[in-house]
Design a protein around this motif. Structure first.
Motif, PDB file in Angstrom:
ATOM      1  N   TYR A   1       0.868  -1.202  -0.013  1.00 23.84           N
ATOM      2  CA  TYR A   1       0.039   0.142   0.100  1.00 23.84           C
ATOM      3  C   TYR A   1       0.833   1.408  -0.048  1.00 23.84           C
ATOM      4  O   TYR A   1       0.629   2.281  -0.564  1.00 23.84           O
ATOM      5  N   THR A   2       1.782   1.230   0.957  1.00 21.25           N
ATOM      6  CA  THR A   2       2.698   2.503   0.856  1.00 21.25           C
ATOM      7  C   THR A   2       3.480   2.650  -0.452  1.00 21.25           C
ATOM      8  O   THR A   2       3.424   3.798  -0.744  1.00 21.25           O
ATOM      9  N   GLN A   3       3.897   1.691  -0.979  1.00 18.70           N
ATOM     10  CA  GLN A   3       4.768   1.978  -2.311  1.00 18.70           C
ATOM     11  C   GLN A   3       3.760   2.278  -3.366  1.00 18.70           C
ATOM     12  O   GLN A   3       4.185   3.391  -4.195  1.00 18.70           O
ATOM     13  N   ALA A   4       2.368   1.856  -3.321  1.00 24.61           N
ATOM     14  CA  ALA A   4       1.399   2.249  -4.278  1.00 24.61           C
ATOM     15  C   ALA A   4       0.961   3.667  -4.328  1.00 24.61           C
ATOM     16  O   ALA A   4       0.496   4.354  -5.168  1.00 24.61           O
ATOM     17  N   LEU A   5       0.729   4.167  -3.066  1.00 19.34           N
ATOM     18  CA  LEU A   5       0.470   5.474  -2.408  1.00 19.34           C
ATOM     19  C   LEU A   5       1.661   6.580  -2.506  1.00 19.34           C
ATOM     20  O   LEU A   5       1.373   7.697  -2.162  1.00 19.34           O
ATOM     21  N   LYS A   6       2.890   6.218  -2.785  1.00 20.59           N
ATOM     22  CA  LYS A   6       3.877   6.881  -2.545  1.00 20.59           C
ATOM     23  C   LYS A   6       3.958   8.143  -2.991  1.00 20.59           C
ATOM     24  O   LYS A   6       4.250   9.315  -2.508  1.00 20.59           O
ATOM     25  N   PRO A   7       3.527   8.509  -4.616  1.00 23.12           N
ATOM     26  CA  PRO A   7       3.412   9.916  -4.990  1.00 23.12           C
ATOM     27  C   PRO A   7       2.564  10.564  -4.258  1.00 23.12           C
ATOM     28  O   PRO A   7       2.853  11.909  -3.894  1.00 23.12           O
ATOM     29  N   ASN A   8       1.486  10.202  -3.687  1.00 20.04           N
ATOM     30  CA  ASN A   8       0.512  10.967  -3.019  1.00 20.04           C
ATOM     31  C   ASN A   8       0.920  11.205  -1.688  1.00 20.04           C
ATOM     32  O   ASN A   8       0.400  12.286  -1.097  1.00 20.04           O
TER      33      ASN A   8
ATOM     34  N   LYS B   1      -7.516  -0.108  -4.303  1.00 26.16           N
ATOM     35  CA  LYS B   1      -8.520  -0.962  -4.850  1.00 26.16           C
ATOM     36  C   LYS B   1      -7.666  -2.207  -5.538  1.00 26.16           C
ATOM     37  O   LYS B   1      -7.787  -3.432  -5.405  1.00 26.16           O
ATOM     38  N   GLU B   2      -6.633  -1.526  -6.129  1.00 30.97           N
ATOM     39  CA  GLU B   2      -5.695  -2.524  -6.825  1.00 30.97           C
ATOM     40  C   GLU B   2      -4.930  -3.343  -5.990  1.00 30.97           C
ATOM     41  O   GLU B   2      -4.834  -4.574  -6.181  1.00 30.97           O
ATOM     42  N   VAL B   3      -4.279  -2.697  -4.860  1.00 27.38           N
ATOM     43  CA  VAL B   3      -3.385  -3.503  -3.884  1.00 27.38           C
ATOM     44  C   VAL B   3      -4.084  -4.448  -3.126  1.00 27.38           C
ATOM     45  O   VAL B   3      -3.747  -5.424  -3.015  1.00 27.38           O
ATOM     46  N   THR B   4      -5.676  -4.045  -2.870  1.00 29.48           N
ATOM     47  CA  THR B   4      -6.497  -4.885  -2.123  1.00 29.48           C
ATOM     48  C   THR B   4      -6.748  -5.968  -2.952  1.00 29.48           C
ATOM     49  O   THR B   4      -6.681  -7.347  -2.416  1.00 29.48           O
ATOM     50  N   LYS B   5      -7.028  -5.935  -4.131  1.00 27.41           N
ATOM     51  CA  LYS B   5      -7.267  -7.201  -4.768  1.00 27.41           C
ATOM     52  C   LYS B   5      -6.363  -8.106  -4.928  1.00 27.41           C
ATOM     53  O   LYS B   5      -6.156  -9.213  -4.827  1.00 27.41           O
ATOM     54  N   GLU B   6      -5.091  -7.588  -5.004  1.00 24.17           N
ATOM     55  CA  GLU B   6      -3.673  -8.300  -5.217  1.00 24.17           C
ATOM     56  C   GLU B   6      -3.354  -9.100  -3.759  1.00 24.17           C
ATOM     57  O   GLU B   6      -3.092 -10.098  -4.001  1.00 24.17           O
ATOM     58  N   VAL B   7      -3.657  -8.451  -2.683  1.00 23.14           N
ATOM     59  CA  VAL B   7      -3.341  -9.068  -1.294  1.00 23.14           C
ATOM     60  C   VAL B   7      -4.210 -10.096  -0.992  1.00 23.14           C
ATOM     61  O   VAL B   7      -4.116 -11.038  -0.463  1.00 23.14           O
ATOM     62  N   LYS B   8      -5.547  -9.872  -1.803  1.00 23.89           N
ATOM     63  CA  LYS B   8      -6.684 -10.743  -1.272  1.00 23.89           C
ATOM     64  C   LYS B   8      -6.463 -11.988  -2.198  1.00 23.89           C
ATOM     65  O   LYS B   8      -6.669 -13.198  -1.703  1.00 23.89           O
TER      66      LYS B   8
ATOM     67  N   ASP C   1      -4.420  13.471  -5.249  1.00 29.47           N
ATOM     68  CA  ASP C   1      -5.155  12.818  -6.097  1.00 29.47           C
ATOM     69  C   ASP C   1      -5.951  11.789  -5.400  1.00 29.47           C
ATOM     70  O   ASP C   1      -5.585  10.630  -5.486  1.00 29.47           O
ATOM     71  N   VAL C   2      -7.024  12.171  -5.094  1.00 33.85           N
ATOM     72  CA  VAL C   2      -8.113  11.337  -4.336  1.00 33.85           C
ATOM     73  C   VAL C   2      -8.590   9.869  -5.076  1.00 33.85           C
ATOM     74  O   VAL C   2      -8.603   8.824  -4.614  1.00 33.85           O
ATOM     75  N   ASP C   3      -8.584  10.529  -6.438  1.00 34.00           N
ATOM     76  CA  ASP C   3      -9.271   9.226  -7.033  1.00 34.00           C
ATOM     77  C   ASP C   3      -8.188   8.286  -7.337  1.00 34.00           C
ATOM     78  O   ASP C   3      -8.325   7.026  -7.718  1.00 34.00           O
ATOM     79  N   ALA C   4      -6.869   8.858  -7.818  1.00 33.05           N
ATOM     80  CA  ALA C   4      -5.573   7.789  -7.787  1.00 33.05           C
ATOM     81  C   ALA C   4      -5.684   7.142  -6.559  1.00 33.05           C
ATOM     82  O   ALA C   4      -5.374   5.718  -6.506  1.00 33.05           O
ATOM     83  N   VAL C   5      -5.618   7.741  -5.329  1.00 33.00           N
ATOM     84  CA  VAL C   5      -5.604   6.942  -4.087  1.00 33.00           C
ATOM     85  C   VAL C   5      -6.747   5.704  -4.044  1.00 33.00           C
ATOM     86  O   VAL C   5      -6.187   4.769  -3.441  1.00 33.00           O
ATOM     87  N   LYS C   6      -8.090   6.192  -4.158  1.00 35.90           N
ATOM     88  CA  LYS C   6      -8.752   5.070  -4.359  1.00 35.90           C
ATOM     89  C   LYS C   6      -8.735   4.024  -5.122  1.00 35.90           C
ATOM     90  O   LYS C   6      -8.742   2.672  -5.052  1.00 35.90           O
ATOM     91  N   ASP C   7      -8.143   4.236  -6.354  1.00 30.10           N
ATOM     92  CA  ASP C   7      -7.684   3.163  -7.559  1.00 30.10           C
ATOM     93  C   ASP C   7      -6.721   2.418  -6.900  1.00 30.10           C
ATOM     94  O   ASP C   7      -6.597   1.130  -7.160  1.00 30.10           O
TER      95      ASP C   7
END
Length: 237
Positions: A130-137, A216-223, A207-213
């Motif tokens: 999650y941290t790496q995915a959200l790093k830019p924001n 979702k992306e990482v959650t599907k991956e870890v699941k 970019d809250v839309d990017a945060v949401k995406d």
């Protein structure tokens, strides 16, 4: 057994007040942080001990802030896993808030990915994803958090030397440094999610839309990884 263990999480997640309630993130600020960022002030020791006027003090404050900004810019690309317990807490609150946008089922899976019921190594790995995915924001959010506190410092510079001493300057620098962290970045992102419909300027910065995406992306991956681990652990007949 799994259902019984999962009940406390459901109570925490859905509660009697509902997930849509705004999160009071001011109560989440940690009192201490391990592995936290600190500006190297050794080269300023002479100036810190010889300030005689308000002008000298303010010149020193500017130099300390510039040093902090430069060192923080480097630190942001290497910061990881500081104050893990507190970071887990803010992730939980952030996922709770974002649930209304990405779906409660995804939010529940995200919370489960960083919850205390998850294996420690798996949890750490999930949190890092999650941290790496959200790093830019997170980096943008850190800048926002520091800019907010810098405004307070600028107000303090208007005070005389007695009202705003070198001891106070060091305290301000410490508070400014604390905001160079993943934790404060996540806190600002959560604030942006809360104010999405109220503060256009905030949402343009983060970019809250990017945060949401990304969530979702990482959650599907870890699941998916969790499902694979479960299948691999099943005994073959």
């Amino acid at each position: 057994m799994k259902i019984v263990l999962f009940l406390p999480l459901l109570i925490l997640l859905f509660g009697c007040q509902g997930l849509e309630q705004m999160v009071d993130t001011t109560a989440l600020v940690p009192k201490t942080q391990e592995k936290s960022f600190h500006t190297k002030v050794q080269r300023f020791e002479d100036e810190l001990g010889s300030v005689k006027t308000k002008e000298e003090r303010n010149k020193l404050v500017d130099a300390l802030i510039n040093a902090s900004d430069m060192e923080c810019s480097t630190y942001q690309y290497t910061m990881t896993q500081e104050s893990e317990e507190k970071t887990d807490t803010i992730y939980t609150y952030m996922f709770k808030k974002v649930g209304q946008y990405i779906g409660w089922d995804i939010a529940k899976d995200a919370i489960d990915a960083v919850s205390t019921m998850t294996d420690a190594d798996v949890k750490a790995n999930n949190r890092e994803k999650y941290t790496q995915a959200l790093k830019p924001n997170i980096i943008k959010a850190v800048q926002i958090a520091r800019k907010k506190y810098l405004h307070e410092i600028e107000q303090h510079k208007l005070l005389d030397l007695q009202a705003y001493s070198i001891i106070d300057v060091k305290k301000d620098l410490d508070n400014y440094d604390k905001r160079c962290s993943t934790y404060y970045g996540l806190l600002e992102i959560t604030n942006a999610l809360q104010k999405q419909e109220q503060s256009a300027n905030q949402t343009k910065s983060i970019d809250v839309d990017a945060v949401k995406d990304k969530i979702k992306e990482v959650t599907k991956e870890v699941k998916q990884e969790k499902k694979c681990d479960v299948n691999l652990s099943k005994p073959t007949i």
